[in-house]
Design a protein around this motif. Structure first.
Motif, PDB file in Angstrom:
ATOM      1  N   ASN A 115      -4.755  -3.875   3.309  1.00 29.56           N
ATOM      2  CA  ASN A 115      -5.365  -2.548   3.466  1.00 29.56           C
ATOM      3  C   ASN A 115      -6.791  -2.658   4.013  1.00 29.56           C
ATOM      4  OD1 ASN A 115      -6.641  -3.630   1.296  1.00 29.56           O
ATOM      5  ND2 ASN A 115      -6.342  -1.890  -0.059  1.00 29.56           N
ATOM      6  N   PHE A 147      -7.292  -8.531   4.447  1.00 30.92           N
ATOM      7  CA  PHE A 147      -6.359  -7.922   3.511  1.00 30.92           C
ATOM      8  C   PHE A 147      -5.460  -6.904   4.192  1.00 30.92           C
ATOM      9  CE2 PHE A 147      -9.586  -9.749   0.920  1.00 30.92           C
ATOM     10  CZ  PHE A 147      -8.951 -10.124  -0.245  1.00 30.92           C
ATOM     11  N   SER A 161      -8.647  -4.741  -4.340  1.00 27.66           N
ATOM     12  CA  SER A 161      -8.797  -5.546  -3.127  1.00 27.66           C
ATOM     13  C   SER A 161     -10.260  -5.607  -2.665  1.00 27.66           C
ATOM     14  CB  SER A 161      -7.899  -5.020  -2.014  1.00 27.66           C
ATOM     15  OG  SER A 161      -8.355  -3.782  -1.571  1.00 27.66           O
ATOM     16  N   LEU A 162     -11.068  -4.591  -3.014  1.00 26.42           N
ATOM     17  CA  LEU A 162     -12.491  -4.639  -2.657  1.00 26.42           C
ATOM     18  C   LEU A 162     -13.170  -5.785  -3.381  1.00 26.42           C
ATOM     19  CD1 LEU A 162     -13.755  -0.941  -2.614  1.00 26.42           C
ATOM     20  CD2 LEU A 162     -12.967  -2.367  -0.738  1.00 26.42           C
ATOM     21  N   ALA A 164      -9.489  -3.571   3.029  1.00 28.34           N
ATOM     22  CA  ALA A 164     -10.473  -3.711   1.953  1.00 28.34           C
ATOM     23  C   ALA A 164     -11.906  -3.701   2.471  1.00 28.34           C
ATOM     24  CB  ALA A 164     -10.205  -4.982   1.138  1.00 28.34           C
ATOM     25  N   LEU A 165     -12.210  -2.781   3.382  1.00 29.65           N
ATOM     26  CA  LEU A 165     -13.601  -2.633   3.823  1.00 29.65           C
ATOM     27  C   LEU A 165     -14.380  -1.943   2.721  1.00 29.65           C
ATOM     28  CD1 LEU A 165     -13.009  -1.420   7.481  1.00 29.65           C
ATOM     29  CD2 LEU A 165     -13.445  -3.733   6.675  1.00 29.65           C
TER      30      LEU A 165
END
Lengths: 355, 284
Positions: free
Chosen positions: A85, A83, B179-180, A87-88
């Motif tokens: 950003n 992703f 997004s997570l 998305a961790l």
């Protein structure tokens, strides 16, 4: 060769009647680094999300391998996304982040340990297993995101403007590393970006999207040298776009006249006819510039000078209100209002025959 | 500078007087009373003793504390159980829908909670709406005992305190980066895994906030226990009330009050230790 991902006549609209993508066909082949390039809001991220399954198509079909996955949800598709950003998962360590997908697949603990270690080694992050994402730098977070994707051995790895948030130097480094990694793993990458330099540097093939439609689908070299549409010519690199009309055909060469009565010649295409309107693209670096008179040269006057180290960018006025961007190499100094001569070779004149 | 301070002082005086007269002095008085003895007629003997504090640990009272805690825990748990689906459902909705729904949760708060609690009698009693509906639908033969027992208290507490859970939980759930969740789906997580592995860990502090704000009042709201527990079931709140009004043992009532304050204070300390902010507790 069979494509590994195939979009067939795909359309997507979010609001009633407003299409983000319309009747798009796209094939991606195994092992290639494909870049989807376009300005923001052109629908390129939507294409990526359609492939990953995070977005469903309004019309059309999506194939991964031989399988029709149009109705298959994201969690069941064998593709992974990196992703924008990253998305961790902030509450998980690097190890757990990378292991997440394998755990979802219910792999055995020893397999997970081995695979995660391998993936972290590949992105040169061994020793960072117990850190949390907020204890890592942007570049390291990027690597974790990549490791989290490649550990799954997906059929295709999707990258959504993944390098955008990095600073320029780091970005350049990651571009090279990403390309190396892709070659090493033999993975198929689909990379989405608005950065044309990035696209030219990394890709095997570039698909340029504008308003949900493919403008051109070609190798980086061809896209730069032979843009098919004015949009592509303008979007990739610097260019002079000139409107002209075909005035004569002599053997295999076409003569066109621009508004300012400059005659340019180029190779004939079967569709060309006298009277056709056409766009001409000339790259600034393909125009010869000299302070002394050139045979068949155009006389002009320097209007602007931007010194850029290796090259000097010039804007040269030819005739009335006709300006050409020219790039000069070497040490010749040009000043504003200098008289110069320009020469445009036949090979540098690129006709853009839009329907 | 000095003038400014004087102005501040004048403005703050009413608040300070109010706080001293109506909060601090009664508290000090309660603390003082808790160390006094009482006579058999409800009078207070001003003689220092710790016996009230020993009485608290009498088995009768300990049982009430445990039962009260159990009722409060059940209510807290029920609130969590309701808040999660509510928040997750609203997550994908527009800002407008979210605000409307949250407002609908808050609106009943403008009505006196005592009246709302009485309202539950109409629903829960043997001839109430729920029982008659279930009987008429032939789902049950005999009316269920929905109130005048612990269940009634848990229902009442859950209802009354639910907004204190919904607010922090929903705001935590709304804050999770989309997004997570997409990344988790992308990596093969189904809805249950997403809830367990992403939503719960990301919202745990909100849940803890809510739990504290539900649990603490749930040990003390005596009127709910009085109305829906039918006076039979006693929680700490009733116990204190009864010591003051019925048993007329003010010193013991005071001691239990002080004990409750200490327990509450302890819970807040645990909350702070776990990284919670005090602002969030008062952030209604």
């Amino acid at each position: 060769m069979e494509p590994i991902v195939k979009l067939e006549n795909v359309s997507k609209c979010f609001d009633e009647g407003k299409y983000v993508i319309k009747n798009l066909d796209l094939e991606i082949f195994e092992g290639e680094f494909l870049t989807i390039l376009g300005s923001s809001g052109c629908g390129k991220t939507t294409i990526l999300r359609i492939i990953s399954g995070l977005e469903h198509v309004t019309e059309g079909k999506v194939y991964i391998g031989d399988e029709d996955v149009t109705e298959v949800s994201a969690e069941k598709r064998e593709v992974n996304t990196i992703f924008q950003n990253f998305a961790l998962f902030p509450h998980m360590t690097v190890f757990e982040n990378v292991a997440f997908g394998l755990r979802m697949r219910k792999e055995k603990e020893e397999v997970i340990k081995k695979e995660v270690k391998k993936a972290l080694d590949l992105v040169e992050l061994d020793g960072f297993e117990e850190r949390y994402p907020d204890q890592l730098s942007g570049g390291q977070q990027q690597r974790v995101a990549i490791a989290r994707g490649i550990v799954m051995h997906p059929k295709v790895l999707l990258l959504d403007e993944s390098l955008c948030s990095l600073d320029l130097k780091l970005k350049r480094m990651m571009q090279i590393e990403l390309k190396k990694l892709q070659k090493k793993l033999g993975l198929t990458f689909i990379y989405v970006t608005h950065d044309q330099d990035e696209a030219l540097t990394m890709s095997d093939r570039i698909v340029i999207i504008e308003k949900g439609k493919v403008q051109q689908d070609d190798t980086p070299q061809n896209i730069y040298q032979y843009p098919k549409t004015a949009f592509v010519a303008d979007f990739i690199g610097e260019s002079n776009l000139i409107k002209a009309e075909i005035t004569g055909i002599k053997g295999n060469t076409i003569h066109v006249k621009t508004k300012n009565k400059i005659t340019l010649i180029f190779d004939k295409d079967e569709k060309d006819k006298v009277g056709n309107k056409i766009s001409i693209m000339i790259r600034p670096e393909n125009i010869k510039i000299s302070k002394s008179a050139l045979q068949d040269g155009l006389k002009g006057e320097v209007k602007e000078v931007i010194y850029d180290g290796v090259i000097t960018k010039l804007v040269v006025g030819v005739g009335n209100a006709f300006k050409l961007k020219v790039t000069a190499k070497g040490n010749v100094l040009f000043n504003v209002s200098d008289e110069v001569y320009l020469k445009i070779d036949k090979g540098s004149v690129i006709p853009i025959r839009e329907k | 500078m000095k003038k400014n301070n004087l102005f501040k002082f004048i403005c703050l005086t009413p608040v300070i007087v109010y706080a001293i007269l109506l909060i601090l002095l009664p508290l000090v008085y309660i603390l003082f009373l808790s160390f006094c003895e009482s006579d058999s007629y409800g009078g207070i003997i001003y003689h220092f003793t710790l016996s009230n504090y020993f009485t608290i640990f009498d088995i009768t009272y300990v049982k009430i504390f445990l039962k009260s805690s159990l009722i409060a825990l059940s209510s807290t748990f029920l609130c969590i159980l309701i808040s999660y689906p509510f928040s997750i459902f609203l997550r994908d909705k527009s800002e407008k829908t979210r605000n409307l729904m949250i407002k609908l949760v808050m609106v009943p708060f403008l009505t006196n909670s005592l009246i709302r609690t009485y309202g539950w009698i109409v629903l829960l009693r043997k001839t109430g709406i729920i029982n008659s509906a279930l009987i008429n639908l032939n789902i049950i033969d005999h009316p269920l005992n929905l109130m005048y027992n612990n269940l009634g208290i848990v229902i009442g507490m859950t209802y009354t305190l639910l907004p204190f859970m919904i607010l922090p939980v929903s705001s935590a759930v709304f804050k999770i980066d989309q997004s997570l969740i997409e990344a988790a789906r992308d990596l093969g997580a189904g809805p249950i895994s997403i809830f367990r592995k992403i939503i719960v860990p990301e919202t745990i502090s909100g849940v803890f906030n809510g739990s504290l704000m539900v649990f603490i009042p749930a040990i003390g709201y005596f009127f709910i226990a009085d109305i829906l527990g039918g006076g039979k079931a006693m929680i700490i709140g009733n116990l204190i009330k009864n010591q003051f009004l019925t048993a007329r043992n003010w010193p013991l009532g005071s001691a239990i009050s002080i004990f409750l304050i200490i327990v509450t204070f302890g819970l807040v300390q645990i909350y702070k230790k776990l990284g919670g902010k005090l602002d969030d507790l008062g952030g209604m």
